[in-house]
Design an enzyme around this catalytic site. Structure first.
Site, mmCIF file in Angstrom:
data_model
loop_
_atom_site.group_PDB
_atom_site.id
_atom_site.type_symbol
_atom_site.label_atom_id
_atom_site.label_comp_id
_atom_site.label_asym_id
_atom_site.label_seq_id
_atom_site.Cartn_x
_atom_site.Cartn_y
_atom_site.Cartn_z
ATOM 1 C CB ALA A 1 41.658 36.903 42.133
ATOM 2 C CG ASP A 2 37.492 33.251 41.690
ATOM 3 O OD1 ASP A 2 38.467 32.605 42.084
ATOM 4 O OD2 ASP A 2 36.442 33.362 42.344
ATOM 5 C CG LEU A 3 36.189 36.707 36.447
ATOM 6 C CD1 LEU A 3 35.626 38.096 36.192
ATOM 7 C CD2 LEU A 3 35.293 35.654 35.813
#
Length: 400
Positions: free
Chosen positions: A178-180
């Site tokens: 999700a961050d990436l």
């Protein structure tokens, strides 16, 4: 050669992963990225270990986690919570094309470092805010972390063993996707906004939320629900829309077989010495194979189990059937293709006892290739140089 973003200056107020991933992408493409870090502590991920690097004097260095997302940047120690620090950030913002931050929604307003404040300082500025839930809505005030977003955004509901199977429970992905993904969407949005700013002289606020991104990355699983009205469930390593499309056992590991059409399935059966299976009415079409998935999978697994991985892959590749080994991380970088493509970047940093190794950018540009000019920086390594330049009166972003 200069990278395609040569001359673009980025002020990076972000930390942890989503924001730094976006700014590392910009740095790889040639932008000058100035990373602002807390004095004495720096980005949280400098301490997210073990493992840690080792300094030349034998003491503990940065965590490996920090190295993955901060290549190509300058590090400046600055207390933005102090009036002097906030004023320095405003002066830096006047010289930059882009600001990236991932504070809670509204969190920088009290320092005069929010979008409305910095727009006044630099009307051409592209200001990117990365948050858990965006700048508006009932959850805008909430912090967002990758794990909770994978859960709340539906990814964990389709990842893991199905109910009733051993080890059945919702499962996160092995890296913070999700961050990436948010970092990648943010860098794309920044580049679009930069094009607009270059054409019109008008900056803008870019609002990117982890929750929005995770919903977008549900992709076919979301449209499966839109079309069928049935929420997808966990299926282990099976694919909801294709079969066979999963790992199969060998004597020395597992090989993923990824059949994308009926012709490939017939080729698979022929390569395994079971040509008749490819004409079986239960398996002749993809829709039929989905219906009779359990029987098909059991039969194929029995056929692959007697082969070693190399032998099975040689057979399948000769037949035109997509396949690949289930590699460990060390095996990934030992793959001949990885070596040929240069997927490992090695850089030196004077304060460390060993070279810094990171994963290369996957972007390949024929005229303006990615350059790896700077390793992930030591905390505050560039404070004196950057602030000294600011004191000397660098050109504004508009003048540049």
């Amino acid at each position: 050669m200069s990278g395609p973003l040569h001359g673009v200056r980025v002020l990076d107020l972000s930390r942890v992963l989503a924001g730094p991933w976006a700014t590392q992408t910009l740095a790889d493409l040639g932008a000058e990225v100035i990373k602002i870090e807390r004095p004495g502590a720096g980005d949280d991920t400098r301490l997210w270990g073990p493992p840690f690097t080792t300094k030349a004097d034998g003491t503990r260095g940065d965590a490996a986690y920090f190295l993955c997302a901060n290549r190509g940047k300058k590090s400046v120690e600055l207390d933005i919570a102090s009036p002097e620090g906030a004023e320095t950030v405003r002066r830096l913002a006047a010289t930059c094309d882009v600001v990236v931050e991932n504070f809670k929604t509204g969190g920088l307003a009290k320092y005069g470092l929010d979008w409305p404040s910095l727009e006044k300082v630099n009307p051409r500025l592209v200001y990117c805010s990365i948050t858990g839930f965006g700048q508006d809505g009932p959850d805008a005030h909430r912090a967002g972390y990758d794990y909770m977003i994978q859960a709340m955004g539906g990814l964990m509901s389709v990842t893991g063993q199905p109910d009733g199977a051993p080890g059945a429970e919702p499962m996160k992905v092995g890296v913070a996707v999700a961050d990436l993904f948010t970092g990648l969407y943010a860098s794309n949005a920044i580049l679009a906004a930069l094009m607009h700013a270059r054409a019109t002289g008008e900056g803008q606020h870019v609002d990117v939320a982890l929750f929005d991104v995770q919903a977008a990355m549900l992709a076919n699983q979301a449209t499966n629900w839109f079309v069928s009205g049935r929420a997808p469930t966990r299926m282990g390593n099976a694919h909801p829309n294709l079969a066979p499309y999963q790992p199969f056992p060998c004597t020395d590991g597992m090989v993923v077989i990824a059949v994308g059409n009926d012709g490939q399935f017939r080729a698979l059966c022929g390569a395994l010495g079971a040509a008749g299976m490819g004409e079986d009415p239960r398996f002749v079409t993809n829709a039929a194979r989905i219906e009779y998935r359990a029987e098909m999978t059991a039969t194929l697994a029995a056929l692959t189990a007697g082969h070693d991985m190399a032998g099975l892959m040689a057979r399948l590749e000769a037949a035109g059937v997509p396949c690949g080994p289930v590699n460990t991380v060390d095996q990934v970088f030992a793959e001949p293709q990885a070596v040929h493509r240069g997927l490992e970047v090695t850089q030196t940093r004077p304060d460390l006892s060993a070279p810094v190794r990171t994963v290369a950018s996957p972007i390949r540009l024929s005229k303006t290739p990615v350059a790896y000019d700077r390793p992930p920086p030591a905390l505050g390594a560039d404070t004196e140089a950057v602030l000294g330049e600011l004191s000397a009166g660098p050109a504004t972003a508009e003048a540049r």
